[in-house]
Design a protein around this motif. Structure first.
Motif, short mmCIF file in Angstrom:
data_model
loop_
_atom_site.label_atom_id
_atom_site.label_comp_id
_atom_site.label_asym_id
_atom_site.label_seq_id
_atom_site.Cartn_x
_atom_site.Cartn_y
_atom_site.Cartn_z
N ARG A 63 0.82 -1.21 0.00
CA ARG A 63 0.00 0.00 0.00
C ARG A 63 0.85 1.26 0.00
NH1 ARG A 63 -5.36 1.35 1.24
NH2 ARG A 63 -5.60 3.53 1.85
N TYR A 64 1.83 1.34 0.93
CA TYR A 64 2.54 2.60 1.07
C TYR A 64 3.54 2.87 -0.04
CZ TYR A 64 6.64 0.31 3.40
OH TYR A 64 7.73 -0.44 3.71
N CYS A 65 4.07 1.83 -0.68
CA CYS A 65 5.03 2.06 -1.77
C CYS A 65 4.38 2.79 -2.95
CB CYS A 65 5.66 0.73 -2.20
SG CYS A 65 6.91 0.90 -3.50
N HIS A 179 10.90 8.41 -21.45
CA HIS A 179 11.71 9.30 -20.61
C HIS A 179 12.25 8.56 -19.38
CE1 HIS A 179 12.71 12.55 -17.78
NE2 HIS A 179 12.78 13.37 -18.83
N THR A 180 11.34 8.09 -18.51
CA THR A 180 11.76 7.43 -17.28
C THR A 180 10.84 6.26 -16.97
OG1 THR A 180 12.57 9.52 -16.38
CG2 THR A 180 12.26 7.72 -14.82
N LEU A 181 11.44 5.12 -16.63
CA LEU A 181 10.70 3.95 -16.17
C LEU A 181 10.73 3.94 -14.64
CD1 LEU A 181 12.34 1.40 -18.57
CD2 LEU A 181 9.89 1.78 -18.47
N PHE A 182 9.59 3.58 -14.03
CA PHE A 182 9.50 3.47 -12.58
C PHE A 182 9.12 2.03 -12.22
CE2 PHE A 182 8.45 7.85 -13.69
CZ PHE A 182 9.27 8.57 -12.85
N PHE A 183 9.92 1.41 -11.37
CA PHE A 183 9.65 0.05 -10.91
C PHE A 183 9.38 0.08 -9.41
CE2 PHE A 183 12.12 -0.59 -14.77
CZ PHE A 183 11.38 -1.57 -15.41
N LEU A 184 8.19 -0.35 -9.02
CA LEU A 184 7.80 -0.37 -7.61
C LEU A 184 7.84 -1.80 -7.10
CD1 LEU A 184 4.73 2.06 -7.73
CD2 LEU A 184 7.18 2.61 -7.64
N GLU A 185 8.80 -2.09 -6.24
CA GLU A 185 8.90 -3.42 -5.64
C GLU A 185 8.09 -3.40 -4.34
OE1 GLU A 185 10.40 -6.44 -6.63
OE2 GLU A 185 10.15 -5.29 -8.46
N THR A 237 12.22 1.41 -6.58
CA THR A 237 12.13 1.59 -5.13
C THR A 237 11.23 0.54 -4.50
OG1 THR A 237 11.57 3.15 -3.37
CG2 THR A 237 10.18 3.19 -5.32
N ASP A 238 11.51 0.25 -3.24
CA ASP A 238 10.63 -0.60 -2.44
C ASP A 238 9.83 0.23 -1.44
OD1 ASP A 238 12.50 0.15 -0.55
OD2 ASP A 238 13.13 -1.87 -0.03
N GLY A 239 9.82 1.54 -1.64
CA GLY A 239 9.11 2.43 -0.74
C GLY A 239 10.02 3.08 0.29
N GLN A 240 11.29 2.74 0.27
CA GLN A 240 12.27 3.34 1.18
C GLN A 240 13.63 3.48 0.52
OE1 GLN A 240 12.79 1.22 4.88
NE2 GLN A 240 14.18 2.75 5.73
N LEU A 241 14.10 2.39 -0.09
CA LEU A 241 15.40 2.37 -0.75
C LEU A 241 15.21 2.63 -2.24
CD1 LEU A 241 18.41 1.71 0.00
CD2 LEU A 241 17.94 -0.59 -0.87
N PHE A 242 16.02 3.56 -2.80
CA PHE A 242 15.86 3.96 -4.19
C PHE A 242 17.10 3.59 -5.00
CE2 PHE A 242 12.46 6.24 -2.36
CZ PHE A 242 11.60 6.65 -3.37
N LEU A 263 26.21 2.95 -22.61
CA LEU A 263 26.63 3.48 -21.31
C LEU A 263 25.47 3.48 -20.32
CD1 LEU A 263 28.81 6.49 -22.54
CD2 LEU A 263 29.65 4.63 -21.08
N VAL A 264 25.77 3.16 -19.07
CA VAL A 264 24.76 3.28 -18.02
C VAL A 264 25.39 3.88 -16.77
CG1 VAL A 264 25.07 0.93 -17.09
CG2 VAL A 264 22.88 2.12 -16.79
N TRP A 265 24.70 4.83 -16.18
CA TRP A 265 25.11 5.44 -14.91
C TRP A 265 24.14 4.94 -13.84
CZ3 TRP A 265 25.27 7.59 -19.61
CH2 TRP A 265 26.44 8.26 -20.02
N ILE A 266 24.67 4.43 -12.74
CA ILE A 266 23.83 3.88 -11.68
C ILE A 266 24.23 4.48 -10.34
CG2 ILE A 266 23.06 1.81 -10.46
CD1 ILE A 266 23.57 0.18 -12.95
N ASP A 267 23.25 5.00 -9.62
CA ASP A 267 23.42 5.47 -8.25
C ASP A 267 22.60 4.52 -7.37
OD1 ASP A 267 24.29 7.00 -6.17
OD2 ASP A 267 22.91 8.66 -6.51
N SER A 268 23.28 3.69 -6.60
CA SER A 268 22.64 2.55 -5.95
C SER A 268 22.29 2.82 -4.49
CB SER A 268 23.56 1.32 -6.01
OG SER A 268 23.96 1.03 -7.32
N ASP A 269 21.24 2.13 -4.02
CA ASP A 269 20.91 1.98 -2.60
C ASP A 269 20.87 3.31 -1.86
OD1 ASP A 269 20.83 -0.73 -3.09
OD2 ASP A 269 22.87 -1.09 -2.43
N GLN A 270 19.99 4.20 -2.30
CA GLN A 270 19.82 5.50 -1.67
C GLN A 270 18.55 5.50 -0.83
OE1 GLN A 270 22.26 8.11 -2.31
NE2 GLN A 270 23.23 6.21 -3.02
N ASN A 271 18.70 5.57 0.49
CA ASN A 271 17.54 5.62 1.39
C ASN A 271 16.89 7.00 1.32
OD1 ASN A 271 16.88 3.21 2.73
ND2 ASN A 271 18.67 3.38 4.05
#
Length: 313
Positions: A63-65, A179-185, A237-242, A263-271
């Motif tokens: 629900r909250y994610c 433009h941007t894909l959003f994945f909600l876990e 995101t899982d609703g907390q970690l992005f 090329l891919v740029w990744i910024d991982s595990d951002q709370n």
């Protein structure tokens, strides 16, 4: 994808760069964009999703994610008053993507629902210069020998080699650029959710698939280095970690390991925040931990907003 991003890199002929590209990081760091002015709204968005949206003592992730995602997107849309071109965006749900390519002697296909897709009337400009693109020729892709890089992929009979951006991009559709894909876990049970590394691999595969299908729609099926690279972003995101990602398709010549790479740029595990205390903790009739959100991370919110603004500011 069991090995995660490393396997996705080989499958998509992609070089990884840690962190956000300068074009996006510049939006985060530039006070002129006024991102800091929305920090309090972002805190309230987290509190609404985790504490106020339901009468349940502790809302479930499923629900909250999604609620948090909708709240953050609403805040992003507030920027359209300052940047009117942001109104030329559209969120599409349940879009299907199909993209087919050959890697060495293997025919590969990414196909399925590609999360929530934000489309735009204009493409995101390339984030890497021509010099940076040419420099990828020297990059050596990691192999998994003696393990095949397709070890855990599903093997199926392909009767039609599809390259289709889905029903979202029919003829005459004005928002024709991904433009941007959003994945909600958002699965409440941890084992039903992708682990962060798996999620990043999924994000890369679907960003690549959308970019490849778009490139073939624009330039045809012949393998080539693109004069105008295709950029597709992804946020998970899982609703907390992005997880934040910017993918640039530089070439559709994917058969060999030689030549220009993507090329891919990744910024991982951002709370976005550290903890949500849904009910106060009481000991001997004294509240030791009040209900509320602790450890809010404004930089994570700014990165979310910067990816939304990217291509406009």
């Amino acid at each position: 994808l069991f090995p995660g991003v490393r396997q996705a890199q080989w499958l998509t002929k992609t070089k990884l760069v840690e962190g956000l590209p300068p074009a996006v990081q510049g939006i985060v760091d530039n006070p002129a964009h006024g991102l800091q002015e929305l920090e309090e709204r972002a805190k309230q968005a987290v509190s609404h999703a985790r504490l106020w949206d339901t009468a349940e003592v502790a809302p479930r992730r499923e629900r909250y994610c999604p609620v948090l995602f909708e709240n953050l997107i609403h805040i992003c849309r507030l920027m359209s008053g300052k940047y009117p071109s942001l109104s030329k965006r559209m969120l599409a749900r349940n879009c299907r993507i199909a993209a087919t390519w050959e890697r060495e002697s293997i025919l590969l296909q990414v196909r399925g629902l590609s999360g929530i897709l934000m489309n735009s009337t204009t493409p995101i400009p390339p984030v890497a210069s021509k010099e940076e693109i040419l420099a990828t020729k020297e990059h050596v892709l990691e192999t998994f020998y003696p393990i095949a890089p397709t070890i855990d992929l599903q093997e199926v009979n392909v009767y039609k080699e599809l390259n289709d951006t889905g029903q979202c991009f029919g003829d005459g559709y004005p928002y024709s650029h991904p433009h941007t894909l959003f994945f909600l876990e958002s699965a409440n049970v941890r084992t039903d959710r992708f682990r962060p590394e798996q999620l990043r691999a999924k994000m890369l595969m679907f960003a690549f698939g959308n970019a490849l299908a778009k490139a073939k729609a624009l330039h045809g099926d012949d393998p080539k280095v693109l004069e105008q690279p295709v950029v597709v972003q992804s946020i998970g995101t899982d609703g907390q970690l992005f997880q934040f990602m910017v993918f640039q398709l530089n070439t559709t010549d994917l058969v060999s390991n030689d030549g220009v790479k993507n090329l891919v740029w990744i910024d991982s595990d951002q709370n976005l925040y550290e903890k949500a205390q849904c009910v106060p903790e009481v000991k001997k009739r004294v509240v030791t931990k009040p209900a509320g959100i602790s450890g809010f991370q404004p930089d994570t919110f700014k990165k979310f907003l910067a990816l939304y603004l990217h291509g406009t500011v």
